[in-house]
Design a protein around this motif. Structure first.
Motif, PDB file in Angstrom:
ATOM      1  N   GLU A 274     -33.081   3.749 -34.516  1.00 41.70           N
ATOM      2  CA  GLU A 274     -32.835   2.990 -33.287  1.00 41.70           C
ATOM      3  C   GLU A 274     -34.038   2.158 -32.850  1.00 41.70           C
ATOM      4  N   LEU A 275     -35.193   2.435 -33.429  1.00 40.71           N
ATOM      5  CA  LEU A 275     -36.403   1.676 -33.099  1.00 40.71           C
ATOM      6  C   LEU A 275     -36.809   0.734 -34.230  1.00 40.71           C
ATOM      7  N   ALA A 276     -35.833   0.342 -35.044  1.00 44.42           N
ATOM      8  CA  ALA A 276     -36.067  -0.744 -36.000  1.00 44.42           C
ATOM      9  C   ALA A 276     -36.157  -2.051 -35.229  1.00 44.42           C
ATOM     10  N   THR A 277     -36.461  -3.149 -35.924  1.00 47.03           N
ATOM     11  CA  THR A 277     -36.540  -4.438 -35.247  1.00 47.03           C
ATOM     12  C   THR A 277     -35.206  -4.770 -34.584  1.00 47.03           C
ATOM     13  N   ARG A 278     -35.262  -5.567 -33.530  1.00 41.57           N
ATOM     14  CA  ARG A 278     -34.065  -5.838 -32.756  1.00 41.57           C
ATOM     15  C   ARG A 278     -32.954  -6.496 -33.579  1.00 41.57           C
ATOM     16  N   ASP A 279     -33.340  -7.368 -34.494  1.00 42.56           N
ATOM     17  CA  ASP A 279     -32.313  -8.028 -35.283  1.00 42.56           C
ATOM     18  C   ASP A 279     -31.550  -7.021 -36.124  1.00 42.56           C
ATOM     19  N   ALA A 280     -32.256  -6.060 -36.708  1.00 42.05           N
ATOM     20  CA  ALA A 280     -31.607  -5.059 -37.556  1.00 42.05           C
ATOM     21  C   ALA A 280     -30.700  -4.149 -36.736  1.00 42.05           C
ATOM     22  N   VAL A 281     -31.164  -3.717 -35.572  1.00 46.56           N
ATOM     23  CA  VAL A 281     -30.348  -2.851 -34.721  1.00 46.56           C
ATOM     24  C   VAL A 281     -29.132  -3.604 -34.192  1.00 46.56           C
ATOM     25  N   ALA A 282     -29.336  -4.849 -33.775  1.00 45.65           N
ATOM     26  CA  ALA A 282     -28.210  -5.641 -33.260  1.00 45.65           C
ATOM     27  C   ALA A 282     -27.142  -5.850 -34.323  1.00 45.65           C
ATOM     28  N   ARG A 283     -27.558  -6.140 -35.562  1.00 46.60           N
ATOM     29  CA  ARG A 283     -26.581  -6.307 -36.640  1.00 46.60           C
ATOM     30  C   ARG A 283     -25.846  -5.001 -36.922  1.00 46.60           C
ATOM     31  N   GLY A 284     -26.583  -3.882 -36.894  1.00 39.87           N
ATOM     32  CA  GLY A 284     -25.942  -2.592 -37.120  1.00 39.87           C
ATOM     33  C   GLY A 284     -24.888  -2.296 -36.072  1.00 39.87           C
ATOM     34  N   VAL A 285     -25.202  -2.550 -34.816  1.00 36.55           N
ATOM     35  CA  VAL A 285     -24.240  -2.331 -33.737  1.00 36.55           C
ATOM     36  C   VAL A 285     -23.065  -3.289 -33.867  1.00 36.55           C
ATOM     37  N   PHE A 286     -23.347  -4.561 -34.118  1.00 36.92           N
ATOM     38  CA  PHE A 286     -22.300  -5.581 -34.262  1.00 36.92           C
ATOM     39  C   PHE A 286     -21.318  -5.206 -35.369  1.00 36.92           C
ATOM     40  N   ARG A 287     -21.844  -4.791 -36.512  1.00 41.08           N
ATOM     41  CA  ARG A 287     -20.985  -4.476 -37.654  1.00 41.08           C
ATOM     42  C   ARG A 287     -20.172  -3.216 -37.413  1.00 41.08           C
ATOM     43  N   HIS A 288     -20.730  -2.265 -36.685  1.00 40.16           N
ATOM     44  CA  HIS A 288     -19.968  -1.050 -36.389  1.00 40.16           C
ATOM     45  C   HIS A 288     -18.833  -1.375 -35.409  1.00 40.16           C
ATOM     46  N   LEU A 289     -19.120  -2.225 -34.445  1.00 38.18           N
ATOM     47  CA  LEU A 289     -18.067  -2.668 -33.529  1.00 38.18           C
ATOM     48  C   LEU A 289     -16.976  -3.423 -34.285  1.00 38.18           C
ATOM     49  N   ALA A 290     -17.381  -4.253 -35.254  1.00 36.79           N
ATOM     50  CA  ALA A 290     -16.416  -5.051 -36.016  1.00 36.79           C
ATOM     51  C   ALA A 290     -15.468  -4.173 -36.830  1.00 36.79           C
ATOM     52  N   LYS A 291     -15.879  -2.949 -37.134  1.00 31.99           N
ATOM     53  CA  LYS A 291     -15.016  -2.017 -37.862  1.00 31.99           C
ATOM     54  C   LYS A 291     -14.016  -1.328 -36.946  1.00 31.99           C
ATOM     55  N   GLY A 292     -14.069  -1.653 -35.652  1.00 33.26           N
ATOM     56  CA  GLY A 292     -13.127  -1.066 -34.715  1.00 33.26           C
ATOM     57  C   GLY A 292     -13.666   0.100 -33.914  1.00 33.26           C
ATOM     58  N   HIS A 293     -14.938   0.419 -34.095  1.00 32.25           N
ATOM     59  CA  HIS A 293     -15.543   1.511 -33.347  1.00 32.25           C
ATOM     60  C   HIS A 293     -16.024   1.036 -31.977  1.00 32.25           C
ATOM     61  N   ARG A 294     -16.311   1.980 -31.121  1.00 36.71           N
ATOM     62  CA  ARG A 294     -17.080   1.711 -29.912  1.00 36.71           C
ATOM     63  C   ARG A 294     -18.487   2.251 -30.139  1.00 36.71           C
ATOM     64  N   VAL A 295     -19.431   1.702 -29.401  1.00 33.20           N
ATOM     65  CA  VAL A 295     -20.829   2.112 -29.569  1.00 33.20           C
ATOM     66  C   VAL A 295     -21.385   2.546 -28.216  1.00 33.20           C
ATOM     67  N   PHE A 296     -22.154   3.627 -28.243  1.00 28.42           N
ATOM     68  CA  PHE A 296     -22.720   4.193 -27.018  1.00 28.42           C
ATOM     69  C   PHE A 296     -24.206   4.500 -27.231  1.00 28.42           C
ATOM     70  N   LEU A 297     -24.966   4.364 -26.152  1.00 32.09           N
ATOM     71  CA  LEU A 297     -26.354   4.816 -26.150  1.00 32.09           C
ATOM     72  C   LEU A 297     -26.375   6.189 -25.503  1.00 32.09           C
ATOM     73  N   ASP A 298     -26.798   7.168 -26.263  1.00 28.62           N
ATOM     74  CA  ASP A 298     -26.760   8.560 -25.809  1.00 28.62           C
ATOM     75  C   ASP A 298     -28.154   8.997 -25.358  1.00 28.62           C
TER      76      ASP A 298
END
Length: 516
Positions: A274-298
């Motif tokens: 979660e503390l990777a560069t912002r571009d890498a984290v943003a792409r990871g979140v974007f792609r997980h959302l694109a698969k139909g998931h929801r994303v949460f910060l716990d």
């Protein structure tokens, strides 16, 4: 009717009432200066919303060399190394200067500066004020300093519509406000107007931050740089409010993790997590959302019960949304947050147009490269404001009489541009969507109506994104996933962007017809 403000003629004009603008005006004292802002001083600027702090190597285990290395690594080959070194070395002194102006930074019980950790920093070096309300505290202190400085004339509620040119040099500013239109004659203008997040539907920026400073500079003939690099913050509160509420990276710095609706930590294998560069984290979140998931910060375990004490502002707006971060995960998604590109400037903030400087997010100094390192932006604004002010003060004034436009441009409205830019210039880009965007934006940019200035910025960014046929930092092309062998910054003028767009639409008439 356009009024000529004779009593203010010749003074340098700073356009923008955020941190960069106020710091520049203060640094120019005691020289008389005009600070022009379309909103009340400090309001409707990204500065006041900043939750993160200022990056500076203040810890015993830190140094400017380490700060430099982290910045260069995040910038993915596109940082200007000399400029970056100069800024990070000046950062500690900038913190001291802000304290002298009345900023109350957070300190530990022992009195030392409290230092936070954010993504891609190898040390704790983030200085905060008022917990997660750093921007608000900076704006409070700087606005008070501006108002007690007699050499600064603040014109609130005045929006710059055009820069006036005489013999390829700045000659004045054409502005509009509730009391009418006004012409301010000057040979020295500083743009400190912020970023372009307002061109996107999902953004943490004020919706009025849609790149008006870039449009002003471009229409005056200035060269712009790196417009394709837009940073998407990976953790904006997923809700209906616009601008979106930001869940600061500092929350992840204190141990919060990203999970989906099943509790799966989907970024656990990403280097840095979660503390990777912002571009890498943003792409990871974007792609997980694109698969139909929801994303949460716990944040239930870390920072857990201490959440409200550590992040009072975030806790407050989460509670407004019916959430308790100490007890339940926070729904998040990426949102346009910061523009690494801007007006191409030299080490003194000078643009390619004589008499025009830029400071803060609207400027492309080369510090951020392809991906801004967290909390470097406020530091950049504070440090470079002093350099810009020195250059402005050392530049001789001259008498000029620019030719006036036939009519003042209308108040810009990005609403028709926003869907086009959001679709084509998001976290991931591709050739077809960029072509369609260019074809749709070209006529809007040429219509000389309320959409024109936002369309000019969107068009230039889309052309820059199409021309960069690689993936680097925050610029991710699904059709060019690899990084080019040679890192290069991009530079473009409005004439070049229009010429490219005209050739493209002539070559691909089907795209133009489909977009119309």
């Amino acid at each position: 009717m356009i009024t000529d403000a004779h009593d203010l003629s010749g003074r340098p004009i700073v356009i923008g009432g955020g941190i960069a603008g106020m710091m520049t005006a203060l640094a120019l004292a005691p020289e008389p200066v005009v600070l022009l802002t379309k909103a009340p001083l400090g309001a409707e600027a990204s500065s006041v919303l900043a939750q993160g702090g200022l990056a500076a190597s203040l810890g015993a285990d830190d140094s400017p060399a380490l700060h430099l290395a982290d910045t260069l690594a995040a910038g993915d080959g596109l940082c200007d190394a000399a400029t970056t070194k100069r800024i990070v070395e000046a950062a500690p002194a900038a913190i001291e200067a802000l304290e002298r102006l009345g900023v109350a930074f957070d300190r530990t019980p022992s009195g030392t500066m409290r230092l936070g950790l954010e993504a891609a920093h190898s040390r704790r070096r983030i200085v905060h004020a008022a917990g997660d309300a750093t921007g608000s505290e900076l704006v409070r202190a700087l606005a008070a300093a501006v108002r007690r400085t007699p050499s600064i004339t603040v014109l609130e509620g005045m929006e710059a519509r055009r820069l006036l040119i005489d013999d390829n040099a700045i000659a004045g500013v054409l502005a509009a406000g509730a009391s009418g239109d006004v012409t301010l004659l000057t040979g020295r203008v500083v743009l400190a107007t912020g970023g372009i997040g307002g061109l996107f539907h999902d953004t943490t920026n004020p919706l009025g931050s849609f790149g008006q400073g870039l449009a002003l500079a471009a229409c005056a003939g200035a060269v712009l740089s790196d417009l394709e690099f837009v940073q998407f913050h990976p953790t904006a509160l997923d809700g209906l409010a616009r601008p979106m509420r930001l869940i600061s990276e500092a929350v992840r710095g204190e141990g919060a993790i990203l999970i989906d609706e099943n509790g799966f930590r989907f970024l656990k294998d990403l280097p840095g997590g979660e503390l990777a560069t912002r571009d890498a984290v943003a792409r990871g979140v974007f792609r997980h959302l694109a698969k139909g998931h929801r994303v949460f910060l716990d944040a239930r375990e870390k920072p857990g019960a201490n959440f409200a004490a550590r992040f009072p502002a975030i806790a407050g707006f989460c509670h407004e949304a019916g959430l308790d971060p100490a007890l339940e995960p926070i729904p998040v998604r990426p949102a346009a947050h910061y523009h690494m590109g801007g007006i191409a400037v030299d080490e003194a903030g000078r643009s390619s147009v004589a008499g025009l400087w830029a400071c803060g997010e609207v400027a492309a100094t080369g510090l951020h490269g392809a991906n801004r390192l967290a909390s470097n932006s406020l530091t950049e604004a504070v440090v470079t404001a002093g350099w810009v002010a020195t250059s402005v003060a050392e530049t001789a004034t001259y008498s000029c009489r620019p030719s006036m436009p036939a009519r003042i441009p209308p108040r810009p409205d990005p609403s028709s541009v926003r869907p086009i830019v959001s679709r084509a210039l998001g976290v991931e880009r591709c050739d077809d969507e960029l072509r369609d965007a260019i074809a749709a934006l070209l006529p809007l940019a040429s219509n000389q109506d309320a959409a024109s200035d936002p369309a000019v910025v969107g068009l230039m960014a889309a052309v820059s994104a199409m021309q960069r046929q690689e993936s680097r930092g925050a610029h991710c092309r699904t059709d060019f996933p690899q990084k080019a062998a040679v890192a290069r910054r991009s530079f473009i003028s409005l004439d070049e962007a229009i010429d490219f767009a005209n050739k493209l639409t002539d070559e691909f008439p089907m795209q133009l017809a489909r977009s119309a």
